[in-house]
Design a protein around this motif. Sequence first.
Motif, PDB file in Angstrom:
ATOM      1  N   GLY A   1       1.041  -0.950   0.004  1.00 11.37           N
ATOM      2  CA  GLY A   1       0.017   0.240  -0.119  1.00 11.37           C
ATOM      3  C   GLY A   1       0.604   1.426  -0.125  1.00 11.37           C
ATOM      4  N   GLY A   2       2.298   1.230  -0.283  1.00  7.25           N
ATOM      5  CA  GLY A   2       2.762   2.598  -0.335  1.00  7.25           C
ATOM      6  C   GLY A   2       3.408   2.408   0.938  1.00  7.25           C
ATOM      7  N   LEU A   3       4.872   3.168   0.505  1.00  3.69           N
ATOM      8  CA  LEU A   3       5.494   3.161   2.357  1.00  3.69           C
ATOM      9  C   LEU A   3       4.610   3.375   3.933  1.00  3.69           C
ATOM     10  N   LEU A   4       3.991   4.236   3.457  1.00  2.00           N
ATOM     11  CA  LEU A   4       3.600   4.525   5.132  1.00  2.00           C
ATOM     12  C   LEU A   4       2.720   3.382   4.638  1.00  2.00           C
ATOM     13  N   ALA A   5       2.557   2.530   4.333  1.00  2.00           N
ATOM     14  CA  ALA A   5       1.297   1.737   5.277  1.00  2.00           C
ATOM     15  C   ALA A   5       2.227   0.528   6.049  1.00  2.00           C
ATOM     16  N   GLY A   6       3.429   0.721   5.291  1.00  2.00           N
ATOM     17  CA  GLY A   6       4.450  -0.550   6.170  1.00  2.00           C
ATOM     18  C   GLY A   6       5.178   0.423   7.645  1.00  2.00           C
ATOM     19  N   LEU A   7       4.774   1.253   7.943  1.00  2.00           N
ATOM     20  CA  LEU A   7       5.391   2.420   9.342  1.00  2.00           C
ATOM     21  C   LEU A   7       5.506   0.863  10.368  1.00  2.00           C
ATOM     22  N   GLY A   8       6.417   0.863  10.855  1.00  2.00           N
ATOM     23  CA  GLY A   8       6.787  -0.326  11.929  1.00  2.00           C
ATOM     24  C   GLY A   8       7.682   0.928  13.813  1.00  2.00           C
ATOM     25  N   MET A   9       7.986   0.489  14.724  1.00  2.00           N
ATOM     26  CA  MET A   9       8.601   0.906  15.338  1.00  2.00           C
ATOM     27  C   MET A   9       9.821   0.883  16.108  1.00  2.00           C
ATOM     28  N   LEU A  10      10.606   1.617  15.958  1.00  2.32           N
ATOM     29  CA  LEU A  10      12.282   1.308  16.716  1.00  2.32           C
ATOM     30  C   LEU A  10      12.613   2.511  17.637  1.00  2.32           C
ATOM     31  N   THR A  11      13.275   2.040  18.498  1.00  3.29           N
ATOM     32  CA  THR A  11      14.361   2.724  19.314  1.00  3.29           C
ATOM     33  C   THR A  11      15.677   3.142  18.717  1.00  3.29           C
ATOM     34  N   ILE A  12      15.724   4.655  18.938  1.00  5.35           N
ATOM     35  CA  ILE A  12      17.460   4.181  18.493  1.00  5.35           C
ATOM     36  C   ILE A  12      17.897   4.951  19.332  1.00  5.35           C
ATOM     37  N   PRO A  13      18.765   4.146  20.358  1.00  2.00           N
ATOM     38  CA  PRO A  13      19.914   5.071  21.046  1.00  2.00           C
ATOM     39  C   PRO A  13      19.524   6.393  21.058  1.00  2.00           C
ATOM     40  N   GLY A  14      19.605   7.106  22.275  1.00  2.00           N
ATOM     41  CA  GLY A  14      20.272   9.000  21.690  1.00  2.00           C
ATOM     42  C   GLY A  14      18.975   9.978  20.632  1.00  2.00           C
ATOM     43  N   VAL A  15      17.674   9.140  20.830  1.00  2.00           N
ATOM     44  CA  VAL A  15      16.735   9.768  19.285  1.00  2.00           C
ATOM     45  C   VAL A  15      15.341   8.934  20.644  1.00  2.00           C
ATOM     46  N   GLY A  16      15.646   8.004  20.701  1.00  2.00           N
ATOM     47  CA  GLY A  16      14.439   7.057  21.082  1.00  2.00           C
ATOM     48  C   GLY A  16      13.418   6.900  20.249  1.00  2.00           C
TER      49      GLY A  16
END
Length: 197
Positions: free
Chosen positions: A65-80
């Motif tokens: 469904g396009g890029l935005l349909a593939g959103l996921g969550m992760l945590t990046i050190p220093g960013v959160g």
Amino acid sequence: MKTVTGLFDSYDAASAAVSALEGAGIPADDISIVSNSGDDRDDTSNAAEGAGAGAGLGALAGGTGGLLAGLGMLTIPGVGPVVAAGWLAATAAGAVAGAVAGGAAGGLIGALTDSGVPEADAHVYAEGVRRGGTLVTARVDEFRAEEAQRILEESNWIDPAARRRDYEADGWTGFDATLNPYTRDEIARERNRYPMA
């Protein structure tokens, strides 16, 4: 291939840029988005809800469904916590997980520099995401780079040189993954500093 990159203070502007890139015929597999979601703002929290609580890193590769349909969550050190999709997010996530040499700071910065983004700009982009922003990147054929960059700029992007000057005026010298992520209050202050158009 050339990488074009845009930093946005608004998730909505970034997602509009992603849609415009896809509308111009740039494949979703060649576009990435990484958005700070640590402040629970309406636009990024809606994206996080769309990602789904159980979304794994496999979702970062995009979807039908396009890029935005593939959103996921992760945590990046220093960013959160970030809401992310695409090749850059998958590369950065691999580095955070230890799959790529260079550690956490090398995750986002290393993925950007490895794709041809100047290191000074990569630090600004990582810091911008840390402070609540959203990063959009696209890998395009050399002959499409100018068009793709124009699409990003017309979507209310942030000039990285101007933002670097602002950060440096406050004593910033580069992205540091060992720092704590910005708090909601710090992100809110940053957003007030740069009102969105």
